[in-house]
Design a protein around this motif. Structure first.
Motif, PDB file in Angstrom:
ATOM      1  N   PHE A  53      14.135 -29.056  -5.484  1.00 65.76           N
ATOM      2  CA  PHE A  53      14.744 -29.053  -6.815  1.00 65.76           C
ATOM      3  C   PHE A  53      16.113 -29.724  -6.810  1.00 65.76           C
ATOM      4  N   ALA A  54      16.846 -29.616  -5.722  1.00 72.23           N
ATOM      5  CA  ALA A  54      18.169 -30.240  -5.665  1.00 72.23           C
ATOM      6  C   ALA A  54      18.054 -31.755  -5.761  1.00 72.23           C
ATOM      7  N   GLN A  90      16.894 -27.402 -11.748  1.00 75.14           N
ATOM      8  CA  GLN A  90      16.267 -26.235 -11.138  1.00 75.14           C
ATOM      9  C   GLN A  90      15.113 -25.670 -11.967  1.00 75.14           C
TER      10      GLN A  90
END
Length: 344
Positions: free
Chosen positions: A186-187, A192
């Motif tokens: 997700f980063a 997110q």
């Protein structure tokens, strides 16, 4: 014998006719860079081989809408060269990723005809399929186009309006082989939010806007080998203005949707779509989305999310679509209903 053609007019089409479109197109890796130079697209799966491999794919495929534009462009000389406007889409399915090195071709079947009451134009419905060099279908969709008549006195054909499904059923979505979001980063993706974080009916204002330039649009339309006269020839419309290709608006709005939907990585179906009002150079395209539905898939960690993507001329109130008369508001450019794949 004439060596040139003025293209097809409304009275030239017959229901059931299959049109095999000329000039196959080989896809290069450079198309990704050209695409992102035209549209501010930042979806990680289409930007990074490493990210795509982390999602179970062999490498990063070509952006799904780039494949759509290439296949669409093949159809223009036979379907919409003399179009007044491209009206809508339905029953679209992305059936396989397109990779650098693939060669694409397309064919269309005429599935509907209806002459307009003015006797000067008519609507033509086609079902288009795109194939790679192995003969495997990579994309199919329906679209309908308003086309000029060559001879206004020509008799109207029998009206046939095809019955199209309101949406593609979740179990009819094609999930790319190997796709796995169970170890999704997700980063690196930029946000997110996963499918579980979105609620049905939720409205997402994508905040940003991009002003369309004439030069950029002309470059894009040439890239897709779209030869429709209304995009190139300033004398093709009574107002003397070149119409921005509707697909250009789709890609711009999809790119803008990254802000709020960065993890809606792959488009797998187009349920419905309408170019509600024309777009011209110097218009600023903004966008908002509405969450319509969600569904699970058999792929690890992969959900499908159904979204309505609305492009507007300038910043408009997110969620505003139609007036009291039921018609699209004058600054709504695009109303697109699609399925995308997102981490669960």
């Amino acid at each position: 014998m004439a060596k040139t053609t003025a293209g097809r007019f409304f009275e030239d089409y017959r229901v059931g006719e299959v049109l095999s479109h000329a000039v196959p197109r080989s896809v290069s890796a450079g198309l990704r860079d050209i695409y992102t130079s035209l549209y501010p697209s930042r979806f990680a799966l289409y930007s990074s081989d490493e990210f795509a491999m982390g999602c179970g794919l062999g490498a990063s495929p070509i952006e799904d809408l780039a494949a759509f534009h290439l296949i669409f462009g093949k159809t223009v000389p036979d379907v919409s060269l003399n179009a007044v406007a491209n009206l809508g889409y339905g029953e679209g399915r992305f059936l396989a990723p397109v990779w650098p090195g693939d060669t694409l071709r397309s064919e269309s079947e005429v599935i509907g005809l209806k002459q307009n009451s003015n006797g000067k134009t008519g609507v033509v419905w086609v079902r288009t399929r795109g194939f790679n060099q192995h003969g495997a279908a990579v994309l199919e969709y329906c679209r309908w186009v308003m086309v000029k008549k060559r001879d206004e006195a020509a008799p109207a054909p029998e009206t046939v309006v095809p019955a199209l499904a309101e949406s593609v059923a979740p179990d009819a979505l094609t999930i790319p082989e190997g796709l796995d979001f169970s170890r999704y980063d997700f980063a690196l993706a930029g946000e997110q939010h996963r499918a579980a974080d979105y609620s049905l009916g939720e409205i997402i204002d994508h905040v940003d806007g991009v002003t369309v330039s004439q030069a950029e649009h002309m470059m894009a339309t040439r890239l897709w080998q779209n030869t429709a006269k209304v995009h190139f020839d300033a004398t093709a419309r009574p107002d003397g203005r070149r119409l921005i290709y509707g697909g250009h608006v789709i890609s711009m709005a999809r790119a803008l949707s990254f802000n709020g939907l960065a993890n809606a990585q792959m488009i797998v179906a187009i349920n419905a779509g309408a170019h509600a009002n024309p777009c011209f150079a110097d218009d600023t395209i903004c966008a908002w989305s509405e969450v319509l539905d969600k569904a699970e898939t058999a792929a690890p960690g992969v959900s499908a999310i159904r979204l309505r993507l609305v492009a507007t001329r300038g910043h408009q109130a997110a969620g505003a679509l139609r007036g009291d008369d039921g018609k699209y508001l004058p600054d709504v450019l695009l109303d697109l209903d699609y399925w995308a794949l997102m981490p669960s």
